[in-house]
Scaffold this active site. Sequence first.
Site, PDB file in Angstrom:
ATOM      1  N   ARG A   1       0.799  -1.201   0.000  1.00  0.00           N
ATOM      2  CA  ARG A   1       0.000   0.000   0.000  1.00  0.00           C
ATOM      3  C   ARG A   1       0.845   1.271   0.000  1.00  0.00           C
ATOM      4  O   ARG A   1       0.370   2.333  -0.340  1.00  0.00           O
ATOM      5  CB  ARG A   1      -0.871   0.003   1.274  1.00  0.00           C
ATOM      6  CG  ARG A   1      -2.053  -0.937   1.196  1.00  0.00           C
ATOM      7  CD  ARG A   1      -2.783  -0.990   2.529  1.00  0.00           C
ATOM      8  NE  ARG A   1      -2.383  -2.242   3.191  1.00  0.00           N
ATOM      9  CZ  ARG A   1      -2.829  -2.582   4.392  1.00  0.00           C
ATOM     10  NH1 ARG A   1      -3.634  -1.767   5.071  1.00  0.00           N
ATOM     11  NH2 ARG A   1      -2.469  -3.712   4.944  1.00  0.00           N
ATOM     12  N   GLY A   2       2.104   1.140   0.416  1.00  0.00           N
ATOM     13  CA  GLY A   2       2.935   2.312   0.691  1.00  0.00           C
ATOM     14  C   GLY A   2       3.092   3.316  -0.430  1.00  0.00           C
ATOM     15  O   GLY A   2       3.286   4.498  -0.175  1.00  0.00           O
TER      16      GLY A   2
ATOM     17  N   GLU B   1       7.679   2.174  -6.194  1.00  0.00           N
ATOM     18  CA  GLU B   1       7.780   1.761  -4.788  1.00  0.00           C
ATOM     19  C   GLU B   1       7.902   2.992  -3.898  1.00  0.00           C
ATOM     20  O   GLU B   1       8.371   4.049  -4.336  1.00  0.00           O
ATOM     21  CB  GLU B   1       9.000   0.830  -4.674  1.00  0.00           C
ATOM     22  CG  GLU B   1       9.328   0.307  -3.305  1.00  0.00           C
ATOM     23  CD  GLU B   1       8.262  -0.557  -2.660  1.00  0.00           C
ATOM     24  OE1 GLU B   1       7.137  -0.056  -2.486  1.00  0.00           O
ATOM     25  OE2 GLU B   1       8.567  -1.702  -2.278  1.00  0.00           O
ATOM     26  N   ASP B   2       7.507   2.857  -2.646  1.00  0.00           N
ATOM     27  CA  ASP B   2       7.642   3.985  -1.710  1.00  0.00           C
ATOM     28  C   ASP B   2       9.071   4.124  -1.196  1.00  0.00           C
ATOM     29  O   ASP B   2       9.626   5.213  -1.184  1.00  0.00           O
ATOM     30  CB  ASP B   2       6.654   3.839  -0.531  1.00  0.00           C
ATOM     31  CG  ASP B   2       6.744   2.491   0.183  1.00  0.00           C
ATOM     32  OD1 ASP B   2       7.465   1.598  -0.300  1.00  0.00           O
ATOM     33  OD2 ASP B   2       6.080   2.332   1.221  1.00  0.00           O
TER      34      ASP B   2
ATOM     35  N   ASP C   1      14.421  -0.570   1.242  1.00  0.00           N
ATOM     36  CA  ASP C   1      15.089  -0.754   2.522  1.00  0.00           C
ATOM     37  C   ASP C   1      16.069  -1.919   2.361  1.00  0.00           C
ATOM     38  O   ASP C   1      17.155  -1.730   1.813  1.00  0.00           O
ATOM     39  CB  ASP C   1      13.969  -1.015   3.546  1.00  0.00           C
ATOM     40  CG  ASP C   1      14.428  -1.056   4.973  1.00  0.00           C
ATOM     41  OD1 ASP C   1      15.222  -0.211   5.373  1.00  0.00           O
ATOM     42  OD2 ASP C   1      13.979  -1.954   5.719  1.00  0.00           O
TER      43      ASP C   1
ATOM     44  N   LYS D   1      16.952   3.897   1.167  1.00  0.00           N
ATOM     45  CA  LYS D   1      17.740   3.815   2.409  1.00  0.00           C
ATOM     46  C   LYS D   1      18.896   2.863   2.140  1.00  0.00           C
ATOM     47  O   LYS D   1      18.865   1.705   2.545  1.00  0.00           O
ATOM     48  CB  LYS D   1      16.863   3.172   3.491  1.00  0.00           C
ATOM     49  CG  LYS D   1      16.331   4.081   4.558  1.00  0.00           C
ATOM     50  CD  LYS D   1      15.781   3.199   5.682  1.00  0.00           C
ATOM     51  CE  LYS D   1      14.486   3.710   6.196  1.00  0.00           C
ATOM     52  NZ  LYS D   1      13.918   2.846   7.251  1.00  0.00           N
TER      53      LYS D   1
ATOM     54  N   PHE E   1      13.379   5.242  10.714  1.00  0.00           N
ATOM     55  CA  PHE E   1      12.062   4.813  10.253  1.00  0.00           C
ATOM     56  C   PHE E   1      11.220   6.050   9.949  1.00  0.00           C
ATOM     57  O   PHE E   1      11.014   6.895  10.814  1.00  0.00           O
ATOM     58  CB  PHE E   1      11.377   3.926  11.302  1.00  0.00           C
ATOM     59  CG  PHE E   1      10.213   3.186  10.724  1.00  0.00           C
ATOM     60  CD1 PHE E   1      10.422   2.007  10.014  1.00  0.00           C
ATOM     61  CD2 PHE E   1       8.928   3.688  10.847  1.00  0.00           C
ATOM     62  CE1 PHE E   1       9.344   1.329   9.445  1.00  0.00           C
ATOM     63  CE2 PHE E   1       7.853   3.013  10.284  1.00  0.00           C
ATOM     64  CZ  PHE E   1       8.057   1.839   9.582  1.00  0.00           C
ATOM     65  N   VAL E   2      10.760   6.155   8.724  1.00  0.00           N
ATOM     66  CA  VAL E   2      10.036   7.359   8.294  1.00  0.00           C
ATOM     67  C   VAL E   2       8.563   7.042   8.015  1.00  0.00           C
ATOM     68  O   VAL E   2       8.211   5.905   7.703  1.00  0.00           O
ATOM     69  CB  VAL E   2      10.687   7.992   7.044  1.00  0.00           C
ATOM     70  CG1 VAL E   2      12.087   8.475   7.356  1.00  0.00           C
ATOM     71  CG2 VAL E   2      10.704   7.021   5.869  1.00  0.00           C
TER      72      VAL E   2
ATOM     73  N   ASP F   1       3.649   4.112   6.360  1.00  0.00           N
ATOM     74  CA  ASP F   1       2.944   3.964   7.644  1.00  0.00           C
ATOM     75  C   ASP F   1       3.852   3.496   8.766  1.00  0.00           C
ATOM     76  O   ASP F   1       4.923   2.944   8.538  1.00  0.00           O
ATOM     77  CB  ASP F   1       1.835   2.919   7.501  1.00  0.00           C
ATOM     78  CG  ASP F   1       2.410   1.504   7.396  1.00  0.00           C
ATOM     79  OD1 ASP F   1       3.253   1.274   6.510  1.00  0.00           O
ATOM     80  OD2 ASP F   1       2.050   0.642   8.226  1.00  0.00           O
TER      81      ASP F   1
HETATM   82  P1  IMP Z   1      12.416  -4.026   1.750  1.00  0.00           P
HETATM   83  O1  IMP Z   1      11.851  -5.279   1.182  1.00  0.00           O
HETATM   84  O2  IMP Z   1      13.165  -4.267   3.029  1.00  0.00           O
HETATM   85  O3  IMP Z   1      13.203  -3.188   0.781  1.00  0.00           O
HETATM   86  O4  IMP Z   1      11.193  -3.235   2.297  1.00  0.00           O
HETATM   87  C1  IMP Z   1      10.548  -2.304   1.635  1.00  0.00           C
HETATM   88  C2  IMP Z   1       9.196  -2.063   2.267  1.00  0.00           C
HETATM   89  O5  IMP Z   1       9.272  -1.927   3.679  1.00  0.00           O
HETATM   90  C3  IMP Z   1       8.707  -0.754   1.752  1.00  0.00           C
HETATM   91  O6  IMP Z   1       7.914  -0.960   0.620  1.00  0.00           O
HETATM   92  C4  IMP Z   1       7.918  -0.196   2.911  1.00  0.00           C
HETATM   93  O7  IMP Z   1       6.590  -0.614   2.816  1.00  0.00           O
HETATM   94  C5  IMP Z   1       8.545  -0.804   4.135  1.00  0.00           C
HETATM   95  N1  IMP Z   1       9.469   0.143   4.798  1.00  0.00           N
HETATM   96  C6  IMP Z   1      10.819   0.123   4.792  1.00  0.00           C
HETATM   97  N2  IMP Z   1      11.348   1.146   5.480  1.00  0.00           N
HETATM   98  C7  IMP Z   1      10.299   1.869   5.928  1.00  0.00           C
HETATM   99  C8  IMP Z   1      10.186   3.087   6.701  1.00  0.00           C
HETATM  100  O8  IMP Z   1      11.161   3.753   7.121  1.00  0.00           O
HETATM  101  N3  IMP Z   1       8.919   3.507   6.939  1.00  0.00           N
HETATM  102  C9  IMP Z   1       7.816   2.857   6.519  1.00  0.00           C
HETATM  103  N4  IMP Z   1       7.876   1.730   5.789  1.00  0.00           N
HETATM  104  C10 IMP Z   1       9.101   1.229   5.499  1.00  0.00           C
HETATM  105 MG    MG Z   2       5.891  -0.857   0.539  1.00  0.00          MG
END
Ligand code: IMP
Ligand code: MG
Length: 178
Positions: free
Chosen positions: A42-43, A98-99, A102, A130, A151-152, A158
């Site tokens: 949803r992000g 993507e939002d 991470d 990040k 964490f943002v 969210d």
């Molecule tokens: P990844 O698979 O670890 O790259 O995670 C990415 C997903 O984790 C993103 O699409 C976000 O939904 C969530 N996420 C990662 N960091 C944050 C943050 O700082 N705030 C909120 N959601 C986050």
């Molecule tokens: Mg996401």
Amino acid sequence: MNNEIKKVLISEDQIKERNRELGQQITADYQGKDLLAVCILRGSYIFFSDLTREIELPLEVAFMHAASYFAGTESSGKVNLPDQSMLSVAGKDVLLVEDIIDSGRTLAALKETLLKKGVNSLKIATLLDKPERRVVDVDVDYSGFTVPDEFVVGYGLDYNQRYRNLKYIGVLKEEIYQ
Ligand code: IMP
Ligand code: MG
């Protein structure tokens, strides 16, 4: 809601300006292509709707659900991708929106799934990156802002499903993260 924010990292105006620039870049790069912009729910729902309106080309939209956080601020490490069989991407120039990137696990998993479906091309646009947290390598084609390892929330992102409707990207006060 605003009094639960410790600091604003990226303002509404900065986001608007950056979306305009990214939209112009994408518009230039996708001339003559068959663009399918995919919103990763949803992000990225707010970024997606703003970014697509800055792209001055005919395009299609699609929505995919991905979740790796179940509660809190740490990713579970597992990426949950529900059935993608409804998504028709064969022959399309797919832009995943993507939002935030991470660990990189979500996009790595999505990329792998979509590449098997015969896309013509596959690129990634993210509002936030990040890089300090990366576990899996992912090539990012369009990135809005690099953020520190904090964490943002806001502008779609969210914490426990709240704060998505803030107009800016911010960091919550310590006492909120429990
Ligand atoms: P990844 O698979 O670890 O790259 O995670 C990415 C997903 O984790 C993103 O699409 C976000 O939904 C969530 N996420 C990662 N960091 C944050 C943050 O700082 N705030 C909120 N959601 C986050
Ligand atoms: Mg996401």
